[in-house]
Design an enzyme around this catalytic site. Structure first.
Site, short mmCIF file in Angstrom:
data_model
loop_
_atom_site.label_atom_id
_atom_site.label_comp_id
_atom_site.label_asym_id
_atom_site.label_seq_id
_atom_site.Cartn_x
_atom_site.Cartn_y
_atom_site.Cartn_z
CE1 TYR A 65 -4.07 0.38 -0.24
CE2 TYR A 65 -4.15 -1.13 0.57
CZ TYR A 65 -4.67 -0.54 0.36
OH TYR A 65 -6.25 -0.71 -0.57
CD GLU A 67 -4.86 4.86 0.90
OE1 GLU A 67 -4.66 5.16 2.14
OE2 GLU A 67 -5.87 3.98 0.61
CG ASP A 220 -7.76 10.19 -24.21
OD1 ASP A 220 -6.68 9.29 -24.03
OD2 ASP A 220 -9.04 9.05 -23.99
CB THR A 246 -4.48 3.95 -22.20
OG1 THR A 246 -4.39 3.08 -23.94
CG2 THR A 246 -5.93 4.34 -22.05
CE LYS A 249 -6.93 2.69 -26.05
NZ LYS A 249 -7.57 2.00 -25.10
NE ARG A 255 -6.86 -3.71 -19.58
CZ ARG A 255 -6.39 -4.26 -21.25
NH1 ARG A 255 -5.48 -4.79 -21.63
NH2 ARG A 255 -7.61 -2.95 -22.00
N1 PLP Z 1 -9.57 6.51 -23.49
C1 PLP Z 1 -9.73 6.06 -24.82
C2 PLP Z 1 -9.00 7.44 -26.37
C3 PLP Z 1 -9.57 5.22 -25.38
O1 PLP Z 1 -9.73 4.22 -26.20
C4 PLP Z 1 -10.25 3.95 -24.39
C5 PLP Z 1 -9.82 3.28 -23.86
O2 PLP Z 1 -9.72 2.21 -24.93
C6 PLP Z 1 -9.65 4.67 -22.79
C7 PLP Z 1 -9.56 5.79 -22.45
C8 PLP Z 1 -10.33 4.04 -20.91
O3 PLP Z 1 -9.19 3.79 -21.16
P1 PLP Z 1 -9.44 1.49 -20.38
O4 PLP Z 1 -10.24 0.67 -21.08
O5 PLP Z 1 -8.34 1.71 -19.35
O6 PLP Z 1 -10.42 2.23 -18.87
#
Ligand code: PLP
Length: 476
Positions: A65, A67, A220, A246, A249, A255
């Protein structure tokens, strides 16, 4: 030192390897390994991570842990976790060539969705206005998705969302309409980046729209972060206030999620982002995952990763070109990144049918809305990514073969559709799975060929793919 004996009382289970302790779970993992090995992974949001990443992910760090942040924890015993988190932050900034005086990063998000919600929490008040790319147009759920009947994600429940869209004829973001709507809607936050957009982003344009309306700009870059790290695509960092991603990918890690924040525009942004992650949205960080992110970031900074990212794009383009040569329609007519959006509507098929048939022949992809679709439930296309197959060392020639397999799936779909005598998915699936016609025979033949092809390529993370356990009862 003499060895320390393993107790044989109720604690014995703590020392058993998985195969002994839980053969049921072990078998599921082995079956999944075989599935990954014998199939073609085309899901654009997935990748095949490295052995070292998986080792770190499965390490003893899961016990701890922590935090809080390095040097300021709510638990003792964090001297090594602090080292790990600081190293991960350093590597994250280096991977994207960021000056630590200008950018900071929080590496604790459990995933992309939680990273996005934490970022929204840091930037916005409840019911503030946000504009992101609509889900059916290639955006992500977490960018404010709602339907006529329901606010689907927390990003639409707790904030007022007004999406922007792609142009129906070109499939490209409709910049002019976005600008006009933003000028009216006055969003507090503009979100760029998406899950199914095959082209690069004009971050300067988004910056100007955000600036004109007093909005924050968040990118994002989940899908393309590996390509951004390798400088194969535009970088959002010059223009954005916050960048989330993330790590699993195109970046090819475990993950998890990362939140980058720009420190030179608002003095308290670092504190707000960190407080939004913990305690606002999360509890203790998953340190095993953070260590795996750390390993993946080291790998993404290696010059070899640049070659990987280049090849991902070349492979996506080769796949697109081959599909194009068969006369198929692709959204935006091609791809700048790792993915291709295949519009199946002109050939009278749906994404669900092709996804299902592909599954039956061990090709994994997902149904996806294409420009003009009104429903995300019955979408008119499929999304195809080249990232995982590139990790399996495939090149342009191999992708042409993959496109040929996909073409055959479409031809078989035509046969099955005739045999079913109806357009209903359930009749179609029945013919594909239990029918005694030509369509099912052709599917079986294709399945054999796909597996023969896929098993020529090693599976990342497995030191010797020849040792992967095969399951004869799963052969079809
Ligand atoms: N943002 C985008 C652009 C995504 O394509 C995805 C998932 O495919 C996410 C966020 C969410 O990621 P997670 O599945 O790890 O929560």
């Amino acid at each position: 030192m003499s060895s320390i004996p393993i107790p044989n009382d109720f604690n014995k289970v703590l020392y058993q390897p998985l195969a002994e302790a839980d053969p049921e779970v072990q078998e599921i993992i082995e079956r999944e390994t075989y599935r990954q090995f014998r199939g073609l992974e085309l899901i654009a949001s997935e990748n095949l991570t490295s052995l070292a990443t998986m080792e770190a992910n499965g390490s003893i760090l899961t016990n701890k842990y922590s935090e809080g942040l390095p040097g300021a924890r709510y638990y003792g015993g964090n001297e090594f976790i602090d080292q790990l988190e600081v190293l991960t932050q350093k590597r994250a900034l280096e991977t994207f060539d960021l000056d630590p005086n200008v950018w900071g990063v929080n590496v604790q998000s459990y995933s992309g969705s939680t990273a996005n919600f934490a970022a929204f929490t840091a930037l916005l008040q409840p019911q503030d206005r946000v504009m992101g790319l609509a889900l059916p147009d290639g955006g992500h759920l977490t960018h404010g998705y709602y339907t006529a009947k329901k606010k689907i994600t927390a990003s639409a429940i707790y904030f007022q969302s007004f999406p922007y869209q792609v142009d129906r004829s070109t499939g490209l973001i409709d910049h002019e309409r976005l600008k006009a709507n933003a000028n009216l809607f006055k969003p507090r936050l503009v979100v760029c980046g998406g899950s199914a957009y095959p082209r690069d982003w004009d971050y300067k344009f988004f910056y100007e729209v955000a600036k004109a309306n007093g909005s924050y700009l968040l990118c994002d870059m989940a899908h393309i972060s590996g390509l951004v790290a390798a400088k194969e695509m535009n970088s959002p960092f010059e223009y954005c206030d916050i960048v989330t991603t993330t790590t699993h990918k195109t970046l090819r890690g475990p993950r998890a999620g990362l939140i980058f924040f720009r420190k030179d525009r608002e003095a308290d942004i670092e504190a707000r982002v960190n407080a939004a992650v913990f305690p606002a949205c999360q509890g203790g960080p998953h340190n095993n995952t953070i260590s795996a992110v750390c390993v993946a970031l080291k790998q993404a900074s290696d010059p070899a990763f640049k070659n990987y990212a280049k090849q991902v794009r070349a492979n996506a383009q080769a796949l697109a070109a081959k599909l194009f040569s068969y006369g198929y329609k692709l959204q935006t007519d091609g791809s700048d990144n790792h993915l291709v959006l295949w519009d199946l509507r002109p050939i009278g098929l749906t994404g669900s049918k092709i996804e299902k048939l592909c599954d039956l022949v061990h090709i994994t992809l997902n149904k996806n809305a294409v420009a003009g679709d009104t429903s995300a439930v019955v979408p008119g296309g499929v999304r195809i990514g080249a990232n995982a197959l590139t990790s399996r060392s495939m090149n342009e020639k191999d992708m042409e073969k993959v496109a040929e397999f996909l073409h055959r799936v479409v031809e078989i779909a035509g046969v099955l559709q005739k045999e079913a005598g109806s357009k209903l998915l359930k009749d179609f699936v029945a013919k594909a799975t239990t029918g005694d016609g030509e369509g099912r025979q052709q599917l079986k033949q294709l399945s054999v060929e796909v597996q023969e092809f896929a098993t020529k390529f090693p599976l990342p993370g497995v030191p010797d793919s020849a040792s992967i356990k095969r399951f004869p009862d799963a052969e079809e």
